[in-house]
Design a protein around this motif. Structure first.
Motif, PDB file in Angstrom:
ATOM      1  N   VAL A   1      10.876   3.121   1.130  1.00  0.00           N
ATOM      2  CA  VAL A   1       9.509   2.989   1.631  1.00  0.00           C
ATOM      3  C   VAL A   1       8.698   2.401   0.477  1.00  0.00           C
ATOM      4  O   VAL A   1       8.761   2.912  -0.642  1.00  0.00           O
ATOM      5  CB  VAL A   1       8.935   4.360   2.032  1.00  0.00           C
ATOM      6  N   ILE A   2       7.953   1.343   0.716  1.00  0.00           N
ATOM      7  CA  ILE A   2       7.152   0.717  -0.340  1.00  0.00           C
ATOM      8  C   ILE A   2       5.687   0.566   0.086  1.00  0.00           C
ATOM      9  O   ILE A   2       4.788   1.120  -0.522  1.00  0.00           O
ATOM     10  CB  ILE A   2       7.729  -0.659  -0.739  1.00  0.00           C
ATOM     11  N   SER A   3       5.449  -0.193   1.132  1.00  0.00           N
ATOM     12  CA  SER A   3       4.078  -0.462   1.560  1.00  0.00           C
ATOM     13  C   SER A   3       3.479   0.730   2.296  1.00  0.00           C
ATOM     14  O   SER A   3       4.150   1.395   3.090  1.00  0.00           O
ATOM     15  CB  SER A   3       4.040  -1.693   2.459  1.00  0.00           C
ATOM     16  N   MET A   4       2.197   0.984   2.043  1.00  0.00           N
ATOM     17  CA  MET A   4       1.449   1.988   2.786  1.00  0.00           C
ATOM     18  C   MET A   4       0.520   1.343   3.805  1.00  0.00           C
ATOM     19  O   MET A   4      -0.328   2.021   4.393  1.00  0.00           O
ATOM     20  CB  MET A   4       0.647   2.860   1.815  1.00  0.00           C
ATOM     21  N   SER A   5       0.673   0.039   4.027  1.00  0.00           N
ATOM     22  CA  SER A   5      -0.208  -0.695   4.940  1.00  0.00           C
ATOM     23  C   SER A   5       0.579  -1.252   6.122  1.00  0.00           C
ATOM     24  O   SER A   5       1.757  -1.594   5.994  1.00  0.00           O
ATOM     25  CB  SER A   5      -0.890  -1.855   4.207  1.00  0.00           C
ATOM     26  N   ALA A   6      -0.083  -1.338   7.268  1.00  0.00           N
ATOM     27  CA  ALA A   6       0.519  -1.988   8.428  1.00  0.00           C
ATOM     28  C   ALA A   6       0.721  -3.470   8.108  1.00  0.00           C
ATOM     29  O   ALA A   6      -0.029  -4.042   7.323  1.00  0.00           O
ATOM     30  CB  ALA A   6      -0.396  -1.812   9.634  1.00  0.00           C
ATOM     31  N   PRO A   7       1.753  -4.093   8.659  1.00  0.00           N
ATOM     32  CA  PRO A   7       2.663  -3.574   9.679  1.00  0.00           C
ATOM     33  C   PRO A   7       3.961  -3.003   9.117  1.00  0.00           C
ATOM     34  O   PRO A   7       4.831  -2.590   9.884  1.00  0.00           O
ATOM     35  CB  PRO A   7       2.964  -4.831  10.501  1.00  0.00           C
ATOM     36  N   HIS A   8       4.108  -2.971   7.793  1.00  0.00           N
ATOM     37  CA  HIS A   8       5.411  -2.627   7.222  1.00  0.00           C
ATOM     38  C   HIS A   8       5.549  -1.164   6.800  1.00  0.00           C
ATOM     39  O   HIS A   8       6.648  -0.718   6.495  1.00  0.00           O
ATOM     40  CB  HIS A   8       5.705  -3.537   6.027  1.00  0.00           C
ATOM     41  N   ALA A   9       4.450  -0.422   6.765  1.00  0.00           N
ATOM     42  CA  ALA A   9       4.524   0.969   6.333  1.00  0.00           C
ATOM     43  C   ALA A   9       5.365   1.803   7.288  1.00  0.00           C
ATOM     44  O   ALA A   9       5.325   1.606   8.512  1.00  0.00           O
ATOM     45  CB  ALA A   9       3.119   1.559   6.243  1.00  0.00           C
TER      46      ALA A   9
ATOM     47  N   LYS B   1       2.085  11.418   5.729  1.00  0.00           N
ATOM     48  CA  LYS B   1       2.244  12.549   4.812  1.00  0.00           C
ATOM     49  C   LYS B   1       1.662  12.247   3.433  1.00  0.00           C
ATOM     50  O   LYS B   1       1.121  13.142   2.772  1.00  0.00           O
ATOM     51  CB  LYS B   1       3.720  12.907   4.675  1.00  0.00           C
ATOM     52  N   LEU B   2       1.772  10.988   2.990  1.00  0.00           N
ATOM     53  CA  LEU B   2       1.362  10.650   1.631  1.00  0.00           C
ATOM     54  C   LEU B   2      -0.138  10.398   1.517  1.00  0.00           C
ATOM     55  O   LEU B   2      -0.820  11.010   0.685  1.00  0.00           O
ATOM     56  CB  LEU B   2       2.132   9.429   1.130  1.00  0.00           C
ATOM     57  N   VAL B   3      -0.660   9.493   2.327  1.00  0.00           N
ATOM     58  CA  VAL B   3      -2.074   9.108   2.184  1.00  0.00           C
ATOM     59  C   VAL B   3      -2.929   9.470   3.389  1.00  0.00           C
ATOM     60  O   VAL B   3      -4.155   9.340   3.337  1.00  0.00           O
ATOM     61  CB  VAL B   3      -2.209   7.597   1.882  1.00  0.00           C
ATOM     62  N   GLY B   4      -2.296   9.899   4.480  1.00  0.00           N
ATOM     63  CA  GLY B   4      -3.038  10.262   5.675  1.00  0.00           C
ATOM     64  C   GLY B   4      -3.082   9.128   6.682  1.00  0.00           C
ATOM     65  O   GLY B   4      -3.095   7.951   6.317  1.00  0.00           O
ATOM     66  N   ALA B   5      -3.132   9.492   7.942  1.00  0.00           N
ATOM     67  CA  ALA B   5      -3.098   8.502   9.015  1.00  0.00           C
ATOM     68  C   ALA B   5      -4.306   7.579   8.981  1.00  0.00           C
ATOM     69  O   ALA B   5      -4.236   6.430   9.440  1.00  0.00           O
ATOM     70  CB  ALA B   5      -3.009   9.202  10.365  1.00  0.00           C
ATOM     71  N   ASN B   6      -5.423   8.062   8.445  1.00  0.00           N
ATOM     72  CA  ASN B   6      -6.654   7.269   8.434  1.00  0.00           C
ATOM     73  C   ASN B   6      -7.033   6.801   7.026  1.00  0.00           C
ATOM     74  O   ASN B   6      -8.216   6.611   6.723  1.00  0.00           O
ATOM     75  CB  ASN B   6      -7.802   8.086   9.040  1.00  0.00           C
ATOM     76  N   ALA B   7      -6.050   6.606   6.187  1.00  0.00           N
ATOM     77  CA  ALA B   7      -6.305   6.198   4.800  1.00  0.00           C
ATOM     78  C   ALA B   7      -7.017   4.856   4.752  1.00  0.00           C
ATOM     79  O   ALA B   7      -6.750   3.953   5.557  1.00  0.00           O
ATOM     80  CB  ALA B   7      -4.992   6.121   4.030  1.00  0.00           C
ATOM     81  N   ASP B   8      -7.922   4.721   3.769  1.00  0.00           N
ATOM     82  CA  ASP B   8      -8.607   3.445   3.603  1.00  0.00           C
ATOM     83  C   ASP B   8      -7.741   2.492   2.782  1.00  0.00           C
ATOM     84  O   ASP B   8      -6.695   2.863   2.251  1.00  0.00           O
ATOM     85  CB  ASP B   8      -9.980   3.633   2.954  1.00  0.00           C
ATOM     86  N   SER B   9      -8.193   1.248   2.665  1.00  0.00           N
ATOM     87  CA  SER B   9      -7.386   0.230   1.986  1.00  0.00           C
ATOM     88  C   SER B   9      -7.183   0.542   0.515  1.00  0.00           C
ATOM     89  O   SER B   9      -6.132   0.219  -0.059  1.00  0.00           O
ATOM     90  CB  SER B   9      -8.031  -1.147   2.154  1.00  0.00           C
ATOM     91  N   ALA B  10      -8.162   1.196  -0.117  1.00  0.00           N
ATOM     92  CA  ALA B  10      -8.020   1.545  -1.537  1.00  0.00           C
ATOM     93  C   ALA B  10      -6.899   2.554  -1.736  1.00  0.00           C
ATOM     94  O   ALA B  10      -6.107   2.438  -2.686  1.00  0.00           O
ATOM     95  CB  ALA B  10      -9.339   2.088  -2.076  1.00  0.00           C
ATOM     96  N   SER B  11      -6.810   3.545  -0.849  1.00  0.00           N
ATOM     97  CA  SER B  11      -5.732   4.544  -0.949  1.00  0.00           C
ATOM     98  C   SER B  11      -4.376   3.903  -0.665  1.00  0.00           C
ATOM     99  O   SER B  11      -3.377   4.216  -1.325  1.00  0.00           O
ATOM    100  CB  SER B  11      -5.989   5.685   0.030  1.00  0.00           C
ATOM    101  N   GLU B  12      -4.339   3.026   0.320  1.00  0.00           N
ATOM    102  CA  GLU B  12      -3.085   2.338   0.622  1.00  0.00           C
ATOM    103  C   GLU B  12      -2.604   1.550  -0.587  1.00  0.00           C
ATOM    104  O   GLU B  12      -1.419   1.600  -0.944  1.00  0.00           O
ATOM    105  CB  GLU B  12      -3.283   1.401   1.811  1.00  0.00           C
ATOM    106  N   ARG B  13      -3.523   0.818  -1.196  1.00  0.00           N
ATOM    107  CA  ARG B  13      -3.165  -0.006  -2.342  1.00  0.00           C
ATOM    108  C   ARG B  13      -2.700   0.849  -3.523  1.00  0.00           C
ATOM    109  O   ARG B  13      -1.710   0.528  -4.183  1.00  0.00           O
ATOM    110  CB  ARG B  13      -4.350  -0.875  -2.764  1.00  0.00           C
ATOM    111  N   ALA B  14      -3.392   1.949  -3.775  1.00  0.00           N
ATOM    112  CA  ALA B  14      -3.074   2.807  -4.919  1.00  0.00           C
ATOM    113  C   ALA B  14      -1.671   3.393  -4.820  1.00  0.00           C
ATOM    114  O   ALA B  14      -1.061   3.716  -5.845  1.00  0.00           O
ATOM    115  CB  ALA B  14      -4.104   3.921  -5.041  1.00  0.00           C
ATOM    116  N   HIS B  15      -1.148   3.506  -3.605  1.00  0.00           N
ATOM    117  CA  HIS B  15       0.148   4.166  -3.428  1.00  0.00           C
ATOM    118  C   HIS B  15       1.204   3.233  -2.819  1.00  0.00           C
ATOM    119  O   HIS B  15       2.193   3.706  -2.266  1.00  0.00           O
ATOM    120  CB  HIS B  15      -0.050   5.435  -2.603  1.00  0.00           C
ATOM    121  N   SER B  16       0.989   1.934  -2.972  1.00  0.00           N
ATOM    122  CA  SER B  16       1.986   0.927  -2.603  1.00  0.00           C
ATOM    123  C   SER B  16       2.550   0.349  -3.902  1.00  0.00           C
ATOM    124  O   SER B  16       1.879  -0.450  -4.567  1.00  0.00           O
ATOM    125  CB  SER B  16       1.351  -0.189  -1.761  1.00  0.00           C
TER     126      SER B  16
END
Length: 330
Positions: free
Chosen positions: A220-228, A235-250
């Motif tokens: 698992v690498i990306s936290m952003s659609a469509p590849h997450a 579980k990691l960033v939440g279903a409603n994570a914003d783009s900053a959280s997605e980026r921080a954990h990708s």
């Protein structure tokens, strides 16, 4: 339980006490003893001397689910981990190198047999000292939130180096390997090994958490659609994570200039974690000039590890990894 089994357990317990190890690996549930003859870890090492930081407000109970119906093939999934620890597989003859393994489980649980102990046995049989990590899960209320896994992987790497003499390991020759969500944990460690995510606990935390090399396997690498992967992301960033959280954990978006070399493995027909995750990581590493070896197999699906790779072309992957890792000094 027969006398031979009792003797094995007694010998293991003595070895653990002699090494100063704490903690205990989980027993199987709903299935009795482990299959006879399989090497088991002889000791465990707690990561945090005063307990893991940021305990959840709601009490957790460590739970082990035995998912296998075959008494000769265990498949345990562990959650509610409050005492993160490493199960140690010592080789008969050490080659001086070590591997930290982070099993998968979609950040829902830690799959300790299929993507932990089995690889621990395989690598230790080839001279490596292996540390299988029981890491805390990000969806269980820890104060660090999505950084709780990175706390444990950083601490584990530093502790292995701090205790290198105890295991006959060269502290410079410690690699990281992870599977699926554990592959994300591995790649995140390789990207953010220098990030400050916890207060130092002891002298071990003066050491580097950078692995010599990293091997994210069907990660698992990306936290952003469509590849997450939806489950891991939730579980990691939440279903409603914003783009900053997605980026921080990708991990592919956080590669430093001094990231370690990577070995990436994925199957094109993986219907759980898209192969695009591996390709995103590869592209990011190449853009930063980081050495990367990539193997993509047509067939293999997801979660093949060792047991599900048998009889397929992807069965060759462990030897491919070792050939490459040796060339990098492992």
């Amino acid at each position: 339980m027969n006398l031979d089994r009792r003797a094995l357990l007694f010998t293991s317990a003595v070895a653990a006490m002699a090494s100063g190890a704490m903690g205990q690996t989980p027993p199987p549930t709903n299935g009795g003893d482990l299959p006879a003859g399989l090497p088991q870890p002889t000791e465990t090492i707690d990561l945090w001397p005063a307990g893991a930081p940021g305990m959840p407000a709601a009490a957790l109970t460590e739970t082990v689910n035995e998912r296998s119906t075959d008494p000769q093939l265990t498949d345990r999934a562990v959650f509610g981990i409050t005492r993160p620890r490493m199960a140690v597989f010592r080789p008969v003859r050490s080659n001086g190198a070590a591997v930290l393994i982070t099993p998968g489980g979609g950040y829902r649980w830690v799959v300790v047999d299929k993507e932990g102990y089995e690889m621990g046995r395989w690598l230790s049989g080839r001279g490596y000292t292996v540390f299988v990590l029981f890491y805390r899960l990000p969806g269980e209320g820890w104060a660090a939130g999505p950084d709780v896994v990175l706390q444990d992987t950083q601490r584990a790497m530093r502790l292995i180096r701090h205790r290198a003499n105890d295991y006959g390991v060269d502290p410079e020759r410690v690699a990281a390997m992870g599977f699926s969500a554990g592959g994300h944990a591995c790649a995140d460690l390789a990207a953010r090994f220098a990030a400050t995510v916890y207060k130092p606990a002891d002298k071990a935390d003066q050491l580097s958490a950078r692995p010599l090399l990293a091997a994210p396997i069907y990660p698992v690498i990306s936290m952003s659609a469509p590849h997450a992967h939806p489950g891991s992301r939730e579980k990691l960033v939440g279903a409603n994570a914003d783009s900053a959280s997605e980026r921080a954990h990708s991990p592919h978006l956080n590669i430093p200039a001094n990231a370690p070399p990577h070995f990436i493995l994925h199957a094109e027909d993986d219907d759980v974690v898209s192969v695009e995750n591996a390709l995103l990581l590869r592209a990011a590493l190449r853009e930063r000039g980081i050495l990367v070896e990539t193997h993509l197999f047509s067939h293999g699906g997801h979660g093949f590890g060792l047991r599900k790779a048998m009889g397929k072309a992807v069965e060759a992957w462990p030897e491919l990894f070792l050939d490459w890792a040796r060339a990098q000094g492992l």
